[in-house]
Design a protein around this motif. Structure first.
Motif: not given
Length: 369
Positions: A2-11
């Motif tokens: 349930s916890e929201s995360l700050r996610i960096a997606v590297v493409a």
């Protein structure tokens, strides 16, 4: 979770994550980033200019580097695209190093060696998804950073990397099933993907000719010479090129055909077109290469040895007899993006917890000193 995360997606720094997609990797990142956003996470995408996701994007191209005339004239000057990629990833990883609290976790999908090589210098936890078999630069980086957290897109790909990484988890790429609705089928065959030699569209053309079925091709013409020499001469009443289609148009095409031909001339690490075909209820007739058998299973298609177009033509005819509902059921059970997101969020949670434990140990050590 349930916890929201700050996610960096590297493409990729070179290709936008936008429709129509340059390839399966871009399509996967597009779906993953949207799914993570819908799940309530704060996602920042680092990708090529022009990405169209409803999240922050285009950050890699914000650090475009133009070498001086002196640097350009040096004998060591590489192709400018290579230098742009190098500078983009170098600036990004240095940014992560300088700002360790900007994100809770970094998810690397690039095929470049720098995110892996510089990963140990970044305090933010990072996981790398391996979308390809070993490549020289990436293998070199992983050999020097063996503790890098990695997952593979198939058991086949995990095994291909085992000489460097040992045993690593597998997270199959998922597709948003509601974007690939089951279709009614039809009398035609379909082939879709990047039009490059290694995807083998020319073999699909030959198999369709043997089977006496019309073939409909779709995808980006990524190699113009290949298309000119091996695809264009076959176009006519029995072979048509439908273009580089947006996702909803492609789903409509795939769902309207009786079987999909999948003809790689190399070992596909995963085979996203297979999952997309199954979601449309369209059985697969293809070569049993790489991770493809893991997706098709025993009920959703007919697989034959690689490069055997006669056997492929026979398999295509048999594929037409497979119940499309069973094919869709296979997709629901093995190709859903929901299962993929659940697996990745478990990994993110584990990585964040490991970071918190490291921080607690450092804090305890400082007080004891």
């Amino acid at each position: 979770m349930s916890e929201s995360l700050r996610i960096a997606v590297v493409a990729s720094s070179r290709y936008p994550i936008a429709q129509p997609f340059a390839g399966g990797l871009e399509a996967h990142v597009w779906h993953l980033t949207r799914a993570l956003t819908l799940a309530g996470h704060e996602v920042t995408l680092f990708a090529g200019a022009g990405s169209d996701l409803p999240v922050e994007s285009d950050r890699l191209r914000g650090e475009l580097f133009e070498p001086s005339a002196a640097a350009r004239s040096d004998v060591s000057m590489p192709p400018i695209e290579v230098l742009h990629d190098h500078h983009a990833y170098l600036s990004l990883m240095l940014s992560f190093t300088r700002n360790p609290d900007d994100f809770d976790v970094i998810h690397n999908h690039s095929l470049h060696y720098l995110p892996v090589a510089m990963g140990p210098a970044v305090d933010t936890p990072m996981v790398t998804t391996l979308h390809t078999p070993p490549t020289p630069w990436l293998e070199s980086a992983l050999a020097l950073a063996p503790d890098t957290r990695c997952v593979a897109v198939s058991r086949h790909t995990a095994h291909a990397w085992s000489h460097v990484l040992g045993s690593i988890p597998v997270v199959h790429n998922g597709v948003q099933l509601n974007h690939w609705p089951i279709g009614t089928g039809g009398d035609d065959l379909v082939w879709f993907g990047r039009l490059v030699p290694e995807k083998g569209a020319h073999l699909a053309i030959e198999a369709a000719r043997i089977a006496g079925r019309r073939l409909r091709l779709a995808g980006p013409i990524s190699d113009k010479t290949y298309f000119r020499d091996h695809v264009a001469p076959a176009l006519g009443d029995q072979v048509s090129y439908e273009g580089h289609l947006h996702q909803h148009e492609l789903a409509r095409l795939v769902g309207s055909c009786g079987a999909a031909l999948v003809t790689p001339v190399w070992d596909e690490p995963y085979g996203l077109v297979v999952a997309e075909s199954l979601a449309c209820g369209t059985p697969v007739a293809g070569f049993a290469r790489g991770g493809i058998p893991e997706i098709v299973g025993d009920t959703a298609g007919m697989l034959v040895p690689g490069d055997d177009v006669v056997a492929l033509a026979e398999a295509a005819e048999k594929a037409f007899t497979i119940d499309r509902r069973e094919v869709r059921r296979r997709a629901e059970q093995h190709c859903s993006d929901i299962a993929m997101i659940d697996r990745y969020t478990d990994i993110y949670t584990e990585l964040v917890a490991e970071r918190e434990r490291r921080g607690s140990r450092r804090l305890a050590g400082a007080f004891s000193a």
